[in-house]
Enzyme design. Structure first.
Site, PDB file in Angstrom:
ATOM      1  N   ASN A   1       0.906  -1.360   0.306  1.00 17.21           N
ATOM      2  CA  ASN A   1       0.349  -0.241   0.091  1.00 17.21           C
ATOM      3  C   ASN A   1       0.822   0.770   0.307  1.00 17.21           C
ATOM      4  OD1 ASN A   1      -1.620   2.114   0.329  1.00 17.21           O
ATOM      5  ND2 ASN A   1      -2.133   1.584   2.945  1.00 17.21           N
ATOM      6  N   LYS A  35       0.223   3.782  -0.704  1.00 16.61           N
ATOM      7  CA  LYS A  35      -0.487   5.204   0.609  1.00 16.61           C
ATOM      8  C   LYS A  35      -0.304   6.861  -0.923  1.00 16.61           C
ATOM      9  CE  LYS A  35      -0.200   3.488   4.739  1.00 16.61           C
ATOM     10  NZ  LYS A  35      -0.373   3.497   6.345  1.00 16.61           N
ATOM     11  N   HIS A  39      -9.033   0.906   4.793  1.00  8.73           N
ATOM     12  CA  HIS A  39      -8.335   0.838   5.862  1.00  8.73           C
ATOM     13  C   HIS A  39      -8.117   1.091   6.770  1.00  8.73           C
ATOM     14  CE1 HIS A  39      -4.187   2.580   6.325  1.00  8.73           C
ATOM     15  NE2 HIS A  39      -3.399   1.752   5.848  1.00  8.73           N
ATOM     16  N   GLU A  72      -6.707   4.097   7.737  1.00  8.29           N
ATOM     17  CA  GLU A  72      -6.923   5.673   7.591  1.00  8.29           C
ATOM     18  C   GLU A  72      -8.286   5.721   6.722  1.00  8.29           C
ATOM     19  OE1 GLU A  72      -2.878   5.200   5.553  1.00  8.29           O
ATOM     20  OE2 GLU A  72      -2.169   4.746   7.397  1.00  8.29           O
ATOM     21  N   GLU A  78      -5.249  -5.549  10.372  1.00  4.05           N
ATOM     22  CA  GLU A  78      -4.427  -4.698  10.195  1.00  4.05           C
ATOM     23  C   GLU A  78      -4.713  -3.859  11.763  1.00  4.05           C
ATOM     24  OE1 GLU A  78      -2.457  -3.597   6.249  1.00  4.05           O
ATOM     25  OE2 GLU A  78      -4.521  -1.935   7.053  1.00  4.05           O
ATOM     26  N   GLY A  81       2.176   1.767  10.959  1.00  4.59           N
ATOM     27  CA  GLY A  81       2.780   2.952  11.353  1.00  4.59           C
ATOM     28  C   GLY A  81       3.421   3.560  11.590  1.00  4.59           C
ATOM     29  N   SER A 108       3.186  -2.751  10.554  1.00  3.83           N
ATOM     30  CA  SER A 108       4.888  -2.189  10.647  1.00  3.83           C
ATOM     31  C   SER A 108       5.597  -3.982  10.285  1.00  3.83           C
ATOM     32  CB  SER A 108       4.763  -2.077  12.164  1.00  3.83           C
ATOM     33  OG  SER A 108       4.624  -1.267  12.832  1.00  3.83           O
TER      34      SER A 108
HETATM   35  C1  PEP Z   1      -0.803  -0.050   5.693  1.00 10.12           C
HETATM   36  O1  PEP Z   1      -0.420   1.075   5.538  1.00 10.12           O
HETATM   37  O2  PEP Z   1      -1.260  -0.705   6.097  1.00 10.12           O
HETATM   38  C2  PEP Z   1       0.395  -0.775   6.844  1.00 10.12           C
HETATM   39  C3  PEP Z   1       0.465  -1.655   7.216  1.00 10.12           C
HETATM   40  O3  PEP Z   1       1.186   0.263   7.093  1.00 10.12           O
HETATM   41  P1  PEP Z   1       2.708  -0.090   7.092  1.00 10.12           P
HETATM   42  O4  PEP Z   1       3.069  -0.982   7.169  1.00 10.12           O
HETATM   43  O5  PEP Z   1       3.823   1.142   7.847  1.00 10.12           O
HETATM   44  O6  PEP Z   1       2.671  -0.276   8.779  1.00 10.12           O
END
Ligand code: PEP
Length: 256
Positions: free
Chosen positions: A9, A11, A95, A97, A165, A171, A211
């Site tokens: 992703n 973003k 997601h 966000e 997630e 993040g 992460s």
């Molecule tokens: C994500 O944005 O779906 C995500 C898991 O980000 P990160 O790997 O940076 O935690």
């Protein structure tokens, strides 16, 4: 047998020249990696050029969001048929966000999921608890509710991929331990069995996101109900994204 899927992703990252460079690096790096599917989800603006960039490779193309209607007076939005026209095969919906920064609620997300599958695309439907939910011991309740809100028997399971997630791990550099992740993945699979049936649940991929890095990818991939990863930060560096794929591939082939 569930083929692991490693999805990136992006973003709102990468200018077009950087995007081309990243795809070229991924395409080169995955040449000797087998048994893993690869998906990139660049910003909408880059979908047409990225479709050209991935042509002839096994990198699949996805979008990060879509509107639930096919067309209409929705300034600034993009519909699923428009995404499909770019060559997208997958769309991420729900997601964290989108849920938390853009206030996308359950009714809306359910409609978006259905818009994606109606167009014949794969939906990567994200669920996950906040830190507050986890500390209040509400993880199971929240994740089950998000699944109930987003999917149902009218959503064809062969178009569905679930991504767990935990919001507190996205993040932040904090990863759920493989055991914490596995526990929720098992819950998601049990819920899929309740909604569909056990055979369907056993076929459906559940990705972990939060992460994921080259250093923790193998331990996560080794969990029985983790079928790949949805990667944010680490997917922006070709070598890291490829290393995550290599880890998932080794685990899937039984090499580690
Ligand atoms: C994500 O944005 O779906 C995500 C898991 O980000 P990160 O790997 O940076 O935690």
């Amino acid at each position: 047998m569930r083929t692991p899927l490693i999805a990136g992703n992006w973003k709102m990252h990468k200018m077009l020249a950087e995007a081309r460079e990243l795809v070229a690096g991924i395409a080169k790096g995955i040449q000797n990696i087998e048994g893993v599917e690869v998906l990139i989800c660049p910003p909408t603006q880059h979908l047409f050029p990225m479709a050209k960039a991935v042509a002839g490779t096994r990198i699949m193309l996805g979008a990060q969001n879509a509107h639930e209607e096919d067309q209409g007076a929705f300034t600034g939005e993009v519909s699923v048929p428009m995404l499909k026209e770019t060559g997208c095969t997958h769309v991420i919906i729900g997601h964290s966000e989108r849920r938390h920064l853009f206030d996308e609620g359950s009714v809306r997300l359910g409609k978006k999921v259905r818009a994606v599958v109606k167009a014949g695309l794969f939906v990567v439907y994200c669920v996950g608890e906040t830190l507050e939910d986890r500390e209040a011991d509400r993880t199971h309740e929240v994740v089950e509710r998000q699944l109930d809100e987003g999917i149902g028997t009218d959503v064809p399971a062969d178009r569905l991929i679930v991504a767990y997630e935990p919001v507190w791990a996205i993040g932040t550099g904090k990863t759920a331990t493989p055991q914490q992740a596995q526990e929720v993945h098992a819950l998601v699979r049990a819920k899929l069995a309740a909604i569909y049936d056990q055979a369907t649940a056993d076929r459906t991929r559940i990705l972990y996101g939060g992460s994921v890095k080259p250093g923790n990818a193998a331990d996560l991939a080794a969990q029985p109900d983790i079928d790949g990863a949805l990667v944010g930060g680490a997917c922006l560096v070709a070598d890291d994204f490829v290393a995550i794929m290599a880890a998932a591939s080794s685990v899937a082939s039984g090499a580690c």
